[in-house]
Design a protein around this motif. Structure first.
Motif, PDB file in Angstrom:
ATOM      1  N   MET A 167      38.116  26.806  30.542  1.00 23.65           N
ATOM      2  CA  MET A 167      39.558  26.712  30.230  1.00 23.65           C
ATOM      3  C   MET A 167      40.190  28.096  30.309  1.00 23.65           C
ATOM      4  N   SER A 168      41.151  28.260  31.220  1.00 22.29           N
ATOM      5  CA  SER A 168      41.769  29.582  31.359  1.00 22.29           C
ATOM      6  C   SER A 168      42.751  29.865  30.235  1.00 22.29           C
ATOM      7  N   VAL A 169      43.353  28.767  29.674  1.00 19.55           N
ATOM      8  CA  VAL A 169      44.264  28.961  28.538  1.00 19.55           C
ATOM      9  C   VAL A 169      43.936  27.881  27.515  1.00 19.55           C
ATOM     10  N   SER A 170      43.554  28.308  26.309  1.00 17.66           N
ATOM     11  CA  SER A 170      43.220  27.296  25.299  1.00 17.66           C
ATOM     12  C   SER A 170      44.432  27.077  24.380  1.00 17.66           C
ATOM     13  N   TYR A 171      44.465  25.905  23.757  1.00 15.21           N
ATOM     14  CA  TYR A 171      45.580  25.539  22.883  1.00 15.21           C
ATOM     15  C   TYR A 171      45.012  25.213  21.515  1.00 15.21           C
ATOM     16  N   GLY A 172      45.504  25.881  20.490  1.00 16.53           N
ATOM     17  CA  GLY A 172      45.066  25.569  19.137  1.00 16.53           C
ATOM     18  C   GLY A 172      46.264  25.646  18.209  1.00 16.53           C
ATOM     19  N   VAL A 173      46.167  24.992  17.080  1.00 18.00           N
ATOM     20  CA  VAL A 173      47.289  25.062  16.128  1.00 18.00           C
ATOM     21  C   VAL A 173      46.777  25.583  14.793  1.00 18.00           C
ATOM     22  N   THR A 174      47.419  26.596  14.260  1.00 21.42           N
ATOM     23  CA  THR A 174      47.076  27.161  12.962  1.00 21.42           C
ATOM     24  C   THR A 174      48.346  27.234  12.138  1.00 21.42           C
ATOM     25  N   ASP A 175      48.332  26.558  11.012  1.00 17.85           N
ATOM     26  CA  ASP A 175      49.458  26.711  10.104  1.00 17.85           C
ATOM     27  C   ASP A 175      50.803  26.418  10.787  1.00 17.85           C
ATOM     28  N   ARG A 176      50.848  25.372  11.559  1.00 17.66           N
ATOM     29  CA  ARG A 176      52.038  24.910  12.313  1.00 17.66           C
ATOM     30  C   ARG A 176      52.488  25.898  13.409  1.00 17.66           C
ATOM     31  N   VAL A 177      51.564  26.781  13.798  1.00 20.84           N
ATOM     32  CA  VAL A 177      51.864  27.689  14.922  1.00 20.84           C
ATOM     33  C   VAL A 177      50.867  27.399  16.051  1.00 20.84           C
ATOM     34  N   ALA A 178      51.398  27.116  17.237  1.00 21.68           N
ATOM     35  CA  ALA A 178      50.508  26.897  18.392  1.00 21.68           C
ATOM     36  C   ALA A 178      50.069  28.257  18.918  1.00 21.68           C
ATOM     37  N   VAL A 179      48.758  28.373  19.144  1.00 13.83           N
ATOM     38  CA  VAL A 179      48.253  29.644  19.695  1.00 13.83           C
ATOM     39  C   VAL A 179      47.715  29.370  21.094  1.00 13.83           C
ATOM     40  N   LEU A 180      48.381  29.932  22.117  1.00 16.15           N
ATOM     41  CA  LEU A 180      47.909  29.814  23.501  1.00 16.15           C
ATOM     42  C   LEU A 180      47.099  31.064  23.805  1.00 16.15           C
ATOM     43  N   THR A 181      45.820  30.872  24.111  1.00 17.52           N
ATOM     44  CA  THR A 181      44.953  32.035  24.330  1.00 17.52           C
ATOM     45  C   THR A 181      44.453  32.048  25.772  1.00 17.52           C
ATOM     46  N   VAL A 182      44.783  33.102  26.458  1.00 18.17           N
ATOM     47  CA  VAL A 182      44.379  33.239  27.859  1.00 18.17           C
ATOM     48  C   VAL A 182      42.953  33.784  27.905  1.00 18.17           C
ATOM     49  N   ASN A 183      42.148  33.187  28.767  1.00 16.61           N
ATOM     50  CA  ASN A 183      40.770  33.643  28.890  1.00 16.61           C
ATOM     51  C   ASN A 183      40.388  33.665  30.366  1.00 16.61           C
ATOM     52  N   ASN A 184      40.626  34.791  31.000  1.00 13.27           N
ATOM     53  CA  ASN A 184      40.325  34.920  32.427  1.00 13.27           C
ATOM     54  C   ASN A 184      39.784  36.326  32.685  1.00 13.27           C
ATOM     55  N   PRO A 185      38.481  36.545  32.336  1.00 11.63           N
ATOM     56  CA  PRO A 185      37.942  37.889  32.475  1.00 11.63           C
ATOM     57  C   PRO A 185      37.970  38.355  33.934  1.00 11.63           C
ATOM     58  N   PRO A 186      37.976  39.673  34.235  1.00 11.87           N
ATOM     59  CA  PRO A 186      37.829  40.732  33.238  1.00 11.87           C
ATOM     60  C   PRO A 186      39.150  41.199  32.621  1.00 11.87           C
ATOM     61  N   VAL A 187      40.307  40.928  33.287  1.00 11.85           N
ATOM     62  CA  VAL A 187      41.537  41.535  32.768  1.00 11.85           C
ATOM     63  C   VAL A 187      42.632  40.496  32.530  1.00 11.85           C
TER      64      VAL A 187
END
Ligand code: 3H9
Length: 699
Positions: free
Chosen positions: A1-21
């Protein structure tokens, strides 16, 4: 998954994961677009954070996708989708937010960053401009002057500076928990609502035509010949004078112009070329490295002193040896003066000067080199002297110490053979001034151990240099190529072209100065002695005899106030000298040459073809590992214009069949002695290949 989606405390966190940069590849763009849509529709979400894993925030568009047909979603649209969200979006930055990465952050409604983070729009270095709204959004959030500076220099800007511009809303300590802080910050923004950069109004009144003319004038010198800087200025003119959407359309248009220009390909080639140089057969991550804490340097003159400055600038302690106290004192004085001038410009403190001076221990005794991990000699360029030096170093250096010669021409195998430890010996060819010039030629001799080479490559990086590995030959990669280039320039002069016309032709091509002015600066006697040592049968005498006459008249270049030019004004500004014209006339008479000036195109063509043909020989012989290494050498050591990508890329851009056919024509016109086509060039043309193909096949 290049971008993950999670929710913490009613805030969506989009996390990019595409090493190395975390480059913004298609998958990342799609992931961000999908994530934004999901957050918009998610009733359990009131705000959004965009961040990245690994060593950095997004470092820009994926440069490897350039030149391929673009695939939707395109970055500007992704950013528009993010900006259009009705829930506050916070970019949480660590590492570097560069190019498209910063453009994503500028499309977010708020930005927070770790203190250690940096932002920047370095597209100019790739021959393009920020093409996903950066030219329109950064002036709005960070100010027009700051945005122009950032885009025209491509510099990385510390988060704390970006905060003073208004481009970062909050700076966190380097060890803060970025995600937790970002979520908390986003929650606090829910009551403020969204803040869209596109809606910020720029007051154009301050930024009229005179302002932009001033900007153009201020960058004229450093951007000479470059295509993108002028287009960046035009984008910012649009930002201050047009509504946001019209400014974006202008950016699109000018971005496309840059992408279509050959300079973009040349500079992007250079970007990857500079990263390829560290890939060297025999050197892997596992290759053992030697610890370099203390470096011995022999010779406190211009070269030795420059190397010592470079080491101390990187925090490495130096033992500096010379044969006399006067030479040592003079060398240390020059070094202190150099740092003090930097301090006066505000780029370091006087404490820094003292600290760096404290890293240098002068000595007159070889015995004091016994603790050094690496010893570099920068003594007079004569084999007898080098032999003696290496025999003495072999006697005092500790086991495992690396012994390096800074020779520009001499045979490193012969030098290594003077010791009982040839596997510890290599060439480290610095370029003057050694504390400024980025290139370091690392000369791998027959017996150089892999660990020695690996250590040298690491050291180059540590001292801010770009290390390129060369095999052993007369002049290694750079100076060997300089020979034929200089020969053609000097032949143009004896053939009837005024020295200043030759220099102007190559200056206009993009070189920092012409070969005649350069020879005067380096000292005409250097070449004179070199020619005497190689013998008249080994060079084109008609090209250089006129220069030798000047040296014999005591005209050695800038240092004597006269050489090919005279320097009456300030010792540095060349002026044509009628005396030289007389010397040339006399030499032409002797050689029965009828003066017939070459055109500027002819000067450039012959100098470039000479360079390319020698480069192809060097590549074919395996002296250089890659054509792109040769480009890196010529750009970083000899001032070849980066926007032409280096001589080998330039040849590819001309087309190798055209290059070969011109070289063959010159061989017919001038005789084959200097114009025998390089066998590799002939082979590549036969096979329908380019130098870039050669590099790919040999990767
Ligand atoms: C842009 O964003 C255009 C937009 O405005 C418009 C779009 C419409 N793409 O340098 P390193 C690779 S233009 C692909 O050794 P460091 C690099 O080749 C972009 N690959 O690491 C190397 O690969 P390898 C604007 C990239 O820690 C590896 O990553 N952004 C990219 O010394 C490690 O790189 C820039 O110009 C990329 N964008 O430095 C920033 N970037 O291992 C360019 C890197 O196979 N990047 N790679 O050799 C950098 O300045 C440095 O890489 C960075 C890290 C400072 C991030």
């Amino acid at each position: 998954m290049s971008v993950s989606y999670g929710v913490t405390d009613r805030v969506a966190v989009l996390t990019v994961n595409n090493p190395p940069v975390n480059a913004l590849s298609l998958a990342v763009r799609q992931g961000l677009s999908d994530g934004a849509a999901r957050a918009a529709a998610d009733d359990a979400v009131d705000a959004v954070v965009i961040m990245a894993t690994g060593r950095t925030f997004m470092a820009g568009a994926d440069i490897r996708e350039f030149g391929k047909p673009p695939v939707a979603p395109h970055l500007p649209e992704v950013i528009d989708t993010i900006e259009a969200l009705e829930k506050p979006v916070v970019a949480a930055i660590h590492g570097t937010a560069l190019g498209g990465g910063l453009e994503v952050a500028l499309g977010c409604h708020y930005r927070i960053a770790l203190e250690s983070a940096k932002i920047g729009l370095p597209e100019v270095k790739l021959g393009i401009l920020p093409g996903a709204g950066g030219t329109q959004r950064l002036p709005r959030v960070g100010g027009v002057d700051n945005a122009l500076q950032a885009m025209l220099t491509g510099r990385h800007i510390p988060a704390s500076t970006a905060a003073t511009w208004g481009a970062v809303d909050k700076v966190l300590s380097a060890d803060a928990d970025l995600q937790a802080e970002a979520v908390a910050f986003a929650k606090d923004r829910i009551s403020d609502g969204v803040r869209r950069t596109r809606d910020m109004v720029l007051d154009g009144a301050e930024y009229g035509a005179a302002f932009f003319e001033g900007v153009r004038a201020s960058i004229a010198k450093q951007s000479r010949g470059y295509f993108a800087p002028e287009r960046i200025i035009r984008c910012v003119e649009a930002a201050v004078s047009l509504p946001f959407d019209d400014g974006m359309a202008r950016e699109r248009e000018l971005f496309a112009e840059c992408q279509a220009n050959p300079q973009a390909r040349a500079l992007q080639h250079l970007f990857f070329a500079e990263r390829q140089v560290a890939r060297v057969p025999g050197v892997t991550k596992e290759t053992p490295r030697r610890d370099i804490r203390l470096v011995g340097i022999l010779g406190a003159g211009t070269m030795g002193g420059g190397i010592a400055l470079a080491m101390a600038n990187a925090g490495i302690a130096v033992t500096l040896l010379d044969t006399g106290q006067d030479a040592l004192d003079r060398g240390l004085g020059v070094m202190r003066g150099n740092w003090e001038r930097t301090a006066k410009k505000g780029r370091m403190t006087m404490d820094d000067v003292d600290r760096r001076m404290g890293l240098i221990t002068p000595t007159l005794s070889y015995d004091d080199l016994a603790d050094c991990d690496l010893i570099i000699e920068a003594v007079f360029e004569k084999m007898d002297i080098k032999r003696e030096v290496f025999a003495r170093l072999d006697a005092v250096a500790k086991p495992g110490a690396i012994l390096a010669t800074n020779t520009s021409y001499l045979d490193v195998n012969d030098i290594a053979a003077m010791t009982a430890r040839p596997d510890d010996v290599l060439g480290l060819h610095f370029f003057s001034p050694a504390n400024v010039m980025r290139l370091l030629e690392i000369v791998r001799a027959e017996k150089t151990a892999d660990s020695v080479l690996a250590t040298a490559l690491d050291l180059a990086k540590r001292i801010g240099k770009i290390g390129v590995v060369s095999g052993v030959c007369h002049g290694f990669i750079g100076n060997r190529m300089l020979g034929p280039y200089g020969r053609e320039a000097m032949l143009a002069v004896i053939g009837g072209t005024e020295p200043q016309a030759v220099d102007k032709a190559l200056f206009d091509f993009g070189m920092p100065m012409g070969p005649n002015a350069m020879s005067d600066m380096a000292g005409l006697d250097v070449g004179y002695f070199n020619r005497q040592s190689v013998g008249r049968e080994n060079y084109e005498t008609s090209a250089y005899d006129w220069v030798d006459r000047l040296v014999e008249m005591g005209r050695k270049g800038q240092k004597t106030g006269e050489g090919i030019y005279k320097y009456p004004q300030d010792g540095r500004t060349p002026e044509p000298d009628p005396v030289v014209a007389d010397v040339l006339d006399a030499e032409r008479e002797k050689l029965r040459i009828v003066a017939k000036p070459w055109s500027a195109e002819q000067v450039v063509e012959r100098c470039m073809l000479a360079l390319i043909n020698e480069g192809a020989k060097i590549l074919g012989e395996g002296i250089a590992l890659r054509a792109s290494d040769i480009d890196v050498v010529y750009i970083n050591g000899y001032g070849f214009p980066p926007y032409r990508g280096g001589p080998m890329h330039y040849a590819d851009a001309m087309g190798l069949p055209a290059v070969l056919s011109r070289i063959k024509a010159l061989a017919v016109e001038n005789g084959p002695r200097w114009w025998m086509p390089a066998p590799l060039l002939e082979r590549l043309v036969d096979e329908g290949k380019s130098f870039a193909d050669f590099d790919r096949e040999n990767a």
